[in-house]
Structures are given as structure tokens and as C-alpha cells.
Design a protein around this motif. Structure first.
Motif, PDB file in Angstrom:
ATOM      1  N   ALA A   1     -47.601  11.516  28.653  1.00 11.41           N
ATOM      2  CA  ALA A   1     -47.741  10.317  28.967  1.00 11.41           C
ATOM      3  C   ALA A   1     -46.688   9.295  29.303  1.00 11.41           C
ATOM      4  O   ALA A   1     -45.579   9.707  28.496  1.00 11.41           O
ATOM      5  CB  ALA A   1     -48.759   9.575  27.943  1.00 11.41           C
ATOM      6  N   PRO A   2     -46.675   8.271  30.039  1.00  9.94           N
ATOM      7  CA  PRO A   2     -45.405   7.402  30.079  1.00  9.94           C
ATOM      8  C   PRO A   2     -45.273   7.020  28.675  1.00  9.94           C
ATOM      9  O   PRO A   2     -46.095   6.483  27.950  1.00  9.94           O
ATOM     10  CB  PRO A   2     -45.809   6.473  31.240  1.00  9.94           C
ATOM     11  N   SER A   3     -43.913   6.695  28.278  1.00 12.26           N
ATOM     12  CA  SER A   3     -43.582   6.046  26.839  1.00 12.26           C
ATOM     13  C   SER A   3     -43.641   4.774  26.996  1.00 12.26           C
ATOM     14  O   SER A   3     -43.744   4.115  28.062  1.00 12.26           O
ATOM     15  CB  SER A   3     -42.121   6.704  26.489  1.00 12.26           C
ATOM     16  N   LEU A   4     -43.334   4.149  25.989  1.00  8.62           N
ATOM     17  CA  LEU A   4     -43.116   2.477  26.082  1.00  8.62           C
ATOM     18  C   LEU A   4     -42.277   2.076  26.691  1.00  8.62           C
ATOM     19  O   LEU A   4     -42.323   1.139  27.667  1.00  8.62           O
ATOM     20  CB  LEU A   4     -43.108   2.202  24.486  1.00  8.62           C
ATOM     21  N   TYR A   5     -41.007   2.743  26.756  1.00  5.37           N
ATOM     22  CA  TYR A   5     -39.881   2.336  27.663  1.00  5.37           C
ATOM     23  C   TYR A   5     -40.161   2.539  29.152  1.00  5.37           C
ATOM     24  O   TYR A   5     -39.883   1.663  30.051  1.00  5.37           O
ATOM     25  CB  TYR A   5     -38.618   2.919  27.188  1.00  5.37           C
ATOM     26  N   ASP A   6     -40.935   3.829  29.421  1.00  7.06           N
ATOM     27  CA  ASP A   6     -41.252   3.893  30.711  1.00  7.06           C
ATOM     28  C   ASP A   6     -41.952   2.930  31.258  1.00  7.06           C
ATOM     29  O   ASP A   6     -41.903   2.366  32.345  1.00  7.06           O
ATOM     30  CB  ASP A   6     -41.977   5.308  30.939  1.00  7.06           C
TER      31      ASP A   6
ATOM     32  N   GLN B   1     -41.222   6.854  38.849  1.00  2.00           N
ATOM     33  CA  GLN B   1     -42.012   7.635  39.010  1.00  2.00           C
ATOM     34  C   GLN B   1     -41.179   9.149  38.810  1.00  2.00           C
ATOM     35  O   GLN B   1     -40.347   9.503  39.568  1.00  2.00           O
ATOM     36  CB  GLN B   1     -42.336   7.819  40.610  1.00  2.00           C
ATOM     37  N   ARG B   2     -41.611   9.553  37.614  1.00  2.18           N
ATOM     38  CA  ARG B   2     -40.759  10.782  37.272  1.00  2.18           C
ATOM     39  C   ARG B   2     -41.612  11.741  36.298  1.00  2.18           C
ATOM     40  O   ARG B   2     -42.838  11.327  36.148  1.00  2.18           O
ATOM     41  CB  ARG B   2     -39.319  10.370  36.504  1.00  2.18           C
ATOM     42  N   ASP B   3     -41.177  12.797  35.949  1.00  3.06           N
ATOM     43  CA  ASP B   3     -41.835  13.799  35.015  1.00  3.06           C
ATOM     44  C   ASP B   3     -41.804  13.208  33.808  1.00  3.06           C
ATOM     45  O   ASP B   3     -40.761  12.958  33.088  1.00  3.06           O
ATOM     46  CB  ASP B   3     -41.065  15.058  35.206  1.00  3.06           C
ATOM     47  N   TRP B   4     -42.851  12.608  33.164  1.00  4.84           N
ATOM     48  CA  TRP B   4     -42.698  11.819  31.708  1.00  4.84           C
ATOM     49  C   TRP B   4     -42.465  12.749  30.567  1.00  4.84           C
ATOM     50  O   TRP B   4     -42.291  12.290  29.659  1.00  4.84           O
ATOM     51  CB  TRP B   4     -44.118  11.057  31.620  1.00  4.84           C
TER      52      TRP B   4
END
Length: 292
Positions: A175-180, A199-202
Motif C-alpha cells: 500500500a502507499p505509505s503515509l508519505y506517499d 504513481q510508482r511501485d509502492w
């Protein structure tokens, strides 16, 4: 002879006191209703401490780690909700939750003060009974690390023996992190955050970026214009500051109690924990300060 002026007042006070006692007794008659212990499941919680060694100090070791896991449960509850709030542009709610996460981290920092009262001989007396069990295997801590952006595929392996827990850790890893989510928010607000950071590989570790630093600099150079994003940056700073203190107290406590022995889970112990001190979760939030 006149009566004592205080006698009637004393009797009145005694009568009032008796009445209060009777009222309290009535209120304390729960009549089979749910009790404090029932609500908190205290029978289960307080019977969960099962020392394996004959040593008196093992109870400290168990309670320390069980209470830390309870705080981490609350931390994950708040952190995951805050990430959702940021993804849905509900920043006031996110700020409240992130502030609470920082306060929980403070509790975890001070918890090391209690464990530090365990001396090396006391720990040595219980260590053989721990076998290969290790805080390294805490799935909740791993979810916190992943949710805060410290992604590492190797850290999935300690949880592979429990498919149910492994699935939870895997979900946090993907999943996307907090910072993402914070950077995606900056992008939605029109700041120049590169597409490769939104938009990247989380699953991959976060790559620091000069362009991202410039986006945060725009926020910090005009706080009034970007007040909620500025506040978000400071909430992230508070959170990582608290996390750094936790890591530092972790390594100093471990060194104090076991020196440079290897950890029970097979890690290098202090040497591994010292490397973790260099981990930066939100790099541009820190580097931008030099440019201001």
C-alpha cells in the motif's frame, strides 16, 4: 449549661455522610450488568502473562512487550486512519490522528526506561527460555514501519510462518505509505511533485528527490498560503522525531542489557539497531530546513 454549638452540625454531617454511603452502595449494585473488568476483558489480559523461567524479572520483560504491542495496536489504528484522511483530503482529522500517533510514540520511548532497570545478569537468567522469539517478529511493528515508508521485502520473511498475519503485513507492504499519500496530496494541490513519486511501485523504498524538496520549500516559504500543508509537514516532523527517539532508546537499552550479543532472532543486536538509526522516513521534510 448550654449545648455544644458543634453538636448539631456534627450530627448533621454524620447523617449526610451516612446518606452518601448508602447512595454509593446503591450505585455500586451493578445487578449483573457489564462490569469494568468485563468491558476491558481484564481476565484475558491479566492472565496472559505466563513466565517460562523461574526468574522474578521475567514478568517485567513480558509486561513491557505486551503493553508495547497494545500501544502499537492503537498506533496502527490511528496511522491507517490518518493515511485514509490524507488520501481523501480530510486534513483536520488527519492532524488529530497524527498528533496522537506522536504521543503514543512518546509512551513507547518512556517504556524503555522501565525495561532498562533489568540488569545483564537478570536478562541472562531468562534469555535461554526465549528460544528464537524476538521483537523482530512483531507483525504490528512491521506494519508501522511499512506504513511510514520503510519498505524492505526481506522483512516479510519473519512472518511467513503465519499466513493470516503475513497477509496483513503484505498488504501494508504493497500500500502507499503515509508519505506517499502526502506527496499525492501536494500534487493535487498543484505543487510540482514528479509523476514518479505519485504513481510508482509502492513496494520500493522511497527515493529522495530535489523536486519534492522544492515542492515542500514552496509550502514552507509561504505558510499562510499553504497553511494546512505546512501543518502537515510539521506533523510529519513531530512523528519522525518521536520515532527517532524510540529507536535511540531501543538501541541504548539493548546495549545496556545485553551488550553486543546477537539478538534472539538472529540479528546482530546492537549493530543492527544502530544501522536503523540512519533510516530517514521523510527526507525532504528535513533537508528543506537547510534551504530556508
Amino acid at each position: 449549661m448550654s449545648s455544644c454549638p458543634f453538636s448539631s452540625a456534627t450530627q448533621s454531617s454524620a447523617a449526610q455522610g451516612e446518606r452518601i454511603v448508602q447512595e454509593e452502595k446503591a450505585q455500586l449494585d451493578f445487578d449483573g450488568r457489564m462490569s469494568y473488568g468485563d468491558y476491558l476483558q481484564l481476565d484475558a489480559i491479566l492472565s496472559a502473562q505466563k513466565p517460562l523461567s523461574p526468574d522474578h524479572n521475567e514478568m517485567l520483560f513480558i509486561v513491557q512487550h505486551q503493553t508495547s504491542e497494545l500501544w502499537m495496536k492503537l498506533m496502527l489504528h490511528e496511522l491507517q486512519a490518518a493515511i485514509h484522511n490524507i488520501a481523501t483530503d480530510e486534513l483536520p482529522d488527519a492532524f488529530k490522528k497524527l498528533a496522537r500517533v506522536s504521543k503514543i510514540m512518546e509512551q513507547l520511548v518512556h517504556a524503555w526506561d522501565v525495561l532498562a532497570t533489568m540488569t545483564p545478569p537478570e536478562y541472562s537468567a531468562i534469555r535461554p527460555y526465549l528460544a528464537q522469539s524476538s521483537g523482530f517478529q512483531s507483525w504490528q511493528y512491521r506494519c508501522i514501519e511499512f506504513s511510514m515508508g520503510n519498505k524492505n521485502a526481506a522483512m516479510l520473511q519473519p512472518h511467513a510462518h503465519r499466513p493470516d498475519l503475513s497477509a496483513i503485513v503484505q498488504a501494508a507492504y504493497e500500500a502507499p505509505s503515509l508519505y506517499d499519500e502526502c506527496l499525492r496530496l501536494l500534487k493535487r494541490r498543484g505543487l510540482n511533485v514528479p509523476e514518479g513519486h505519485t504513481q510508482r511501485d509502492w513496494r520500493q523504498p522511497y527515493p529522495a528527490s530535489e523536486a519534492v524538496e522544492n515542492a515542500w520549500l514552496e509550502v514552507y516559504r509561504d505558510p499562510k498560503q499553504h497553511w494546512d500543508l505546512y501543518q502537515l509537514g510539521e506533523e510529519l516532523t513531530d512523528l519522525e522525531d518521536a520515532f527517532r527517539l524510540w529507536r535511540f532508546r531501543h538501541v541504548t537499552t539493548v546495549e545496556r542489557v545485553i551488550g553486543f550479543k546477537r539478538g534472539t532472532g538472529g540479528t546482530g543486536g546492537v549493530s543492527y539497531l544502530r544501522k536503523m538509526l540512519d533510516t530517514v522516513l521523510f527526507p525532504e521534510i528535513w533537508t528543506l530546513r537547510t534551504q530556508l
